[in-house]
Design an enzyme around this catalytic site. Sequence first.
Site, PDB file in Angstrom:
ATOM      1  N   GLU A   2      39.546  30.058  33.101  1.00  0.00           N
ATOM      2  CA  GLU A   2      39.322  31.465  33.436  1.00  0.00           C
ATOM      3  C   GLU A   2      40.627  31.959  34.059  1.00  0.00           C
ATOM      4  OE1 GLU A   2      36.716  34.636  35.981  1.00  0.00           O
ATOM      5  OE2 GLU A   2      37.168  32.694  36.830  1.00  0.00           O
ATOM      6  N   ASP A  58      36.457  27.572  36.447  1.00  0.00           N
ATOM      7  CA  ASP A  58      36.226  28.862  37.100  1.00  0.00           C
ATOM      8  C   ASP A  58      37.363  29.182  38.081  1.00  0.00           C
ATOM      9  OD1 ASP A  58      34.307  31.062  37.795  1.00  0.00           O
ATOM     10  OD2 ASP A  58      34.443  30.133  39.766  1.00  0.00           O
TER      11      ASP A  58
HETATM   12  C1  NOJ Z   1      34.358  33.841  38.043  1.00  0.00           C
HETATM   13  C2  NOJ Z   1      32.978  33.855  37.496  1.00  0.00           C
HETATM   14  O1  NOJ Z   1      33.031  34.139  36.130  1.00  0.00           O
HETATM   15  C3  NOJ Z   1      32.220  34.898  38.284  1.00  0.00           C
HETATM   16  O2  NOJ Z   1      30.965  35.173  37.723  1.00  0.00           O
HETATM   17  C4  NOJ Z   1      32.109  34.408  39.700  1.00  0.00           C
HETATM   18  O3  NOJ Z   1      31.471  35.392  40.477  1.00  0.00           O
HETATM   19  C5  NOJ Z   1      33.479  34.114  40.281  1.00  0.00           C
HETATM   20  N1  NOJ Z   1      34.324  33.393  39.396  1.00  0.00           N
HETATM   21  C6  NOJ Z   1      33.355  33.298  41.536  1.00  0.00           C
HETATM   22  O4  NOJ Z   1      32.984  31.999  41.209  1.00  0.00           O
END
Ligand code: NOJ
Length: 569
Positions: A291, A231
């Site tokens: 991500e 993430d």
């Molecule tokens: C990316 C995640 O996909 C999202 O849902 C989240 O709010 C943020 N990172 C913070 O962790």
Amino acid sequence: MFRKLIASVLLVIGFCFTSAGGHAQGQVADAEGRQWWQHAVFYEIYPRSFADSNNDGIGDLNGVTSKLDYLRDLGVDAIWLTPCYPSPQVDFGYDVSDYENIDPMYGTLRDFDRLVSESRKRGIRIIMDFVINHTSDQHKWFLDSKSSRNSAYRDWYIWRDGKGPGRPPNNWLASFGGSAWKFDPQTGQYYYHFFYPEQPDLNWRNPAVKKAMFDVTRYWYKRGVAGFRLDAVDTLFEDPDLHDNPIRPGTNWQGLPDMINKYNDKLPEVHEVLKELRKVADEHGAVLIGETWTGDIEELKKYYGEHGEELEMPMDFMFTTVNKLSPSEFRRQIAKVESSGGWPVYVLSNHDITRSYNRYGDGQHNDAIAKLMAGLYLTLRGTPIMYYGEEIGMENNNPKRKEDVKDPIGRLGWPMFKGRDGERTPMQWNDEPNAGFSRATSWLPVSPAYPTHNVARELQDPGSVLQFYKHLLALRHQNGALLDGEYVPLNENDPNVLSYLRRYKSEAVLVVLNMSAAPHKVRFDLSSQNLSSATARTLLTTRRIQPQEASLRELSLEPFEVYIAEISK
Ligand code: NOJ
């Protein structure tokens, strides 16, 4: 055939090896040198919204386990589970208060182990979400860190003095609203949070943080996890000198100055961490997905690592920025990721992005367009990551009133930005109350489209979006060219129809996607590809009646048709 046989034998060996040691599944390459994840179809599950086994209105792990047969039959090879760790749920699990447990609302570690073992029986791997940039403010590390300037955990987070009363250390803005600094009156310093104040950023410059977080991955690998989706990996590091970020003209979604995150986003240090994290992953045969919100291909390339020693699967979100059915835009994006030298990872939407059904649908031909988009990203070279419900043509169900919004940024951004609830609504299993997701009122309202768009109904309808996904995924799994073939763009000036070949040794598959609401005729001259055949043998189309063959000299396409065919030499 031989190649496939070898691949299955190796896969079986991989699985035996795994179950004996209880470790993550080994990185077993097939005879072509492909790793399992290169041939796999990933499926993202937002556990709150997938299936509710205990009828409390919130999905859970046993709910996911109960749907494994469905996922296997659909053609899913790996599940990416968004966070199900203990959490105060400020950001619905992306605020983790204990990395080595399961939140009781989702079940127990035993339920998790059962999910892993039941998945494995069906040839499905489990990928966990690793919230690596920040913890919850309720995590014991942060509670300790906050307790005193002398805490042993003080330096696990980013604490700084302000510039004076009410003046944070610099101008950085949180991605989820306001200043990125929160003042703590007890210790008289500010802490840094890229997201909500309840999500303090970890200090990745501290070796103790690194060790603790790497150990978290080891813990889950030993429980049988096959990898992680990392993430917010872009924002692991911040400039230690805290330079102010440059401001550009205009305002952001909160009406605050628009800022270039020059000093707190994509700092080069992140790549050192990724290399080390990858080494740990490699010891366990696990895969790392990122991500990675990159603005251009050079940035994306960096995440693969110069020698492929960082992320195996950085997601290409640039693809999701093509928000219209434009063959030329898609061609451009595909060419870019193809040029990266890495293995492409395609995503159409996820729990942060409006569902593809809404983004591409024209309101009239939405189901046809949903099939068209499947026809695109499930036939490209690379690994697709599906989002739950996409296969039944699930649409966003955005909140109608501010007071109904659950996602805090939706309340903050209302009415301009309504948050992410709309793409996170319960999976639609059947036409019973709550779409069969739960017997209780679900935490988010089910989409009103559920009577027509649900698994049970679509399984009965040969023309449904779901049936098309199933056929396409089955084809993808057994077709050498779709799995391994290079991508060769065709008819590159066609403004309406996106066409390409997937070429693998002597095999060639033609993919033709009519991105317009009008019928079109296309013509292919494949002689430059050393393919002299004038006909194509149909593998799959969206037509009601499938032609066995079609002429390459004049291929007639219905509106939004997907035509996939084999071309012989
Ligand atoms: C990316 C995640 O996909 C999202 O849902 C989240 O709010 C943020 N990172 C913070 O962790």
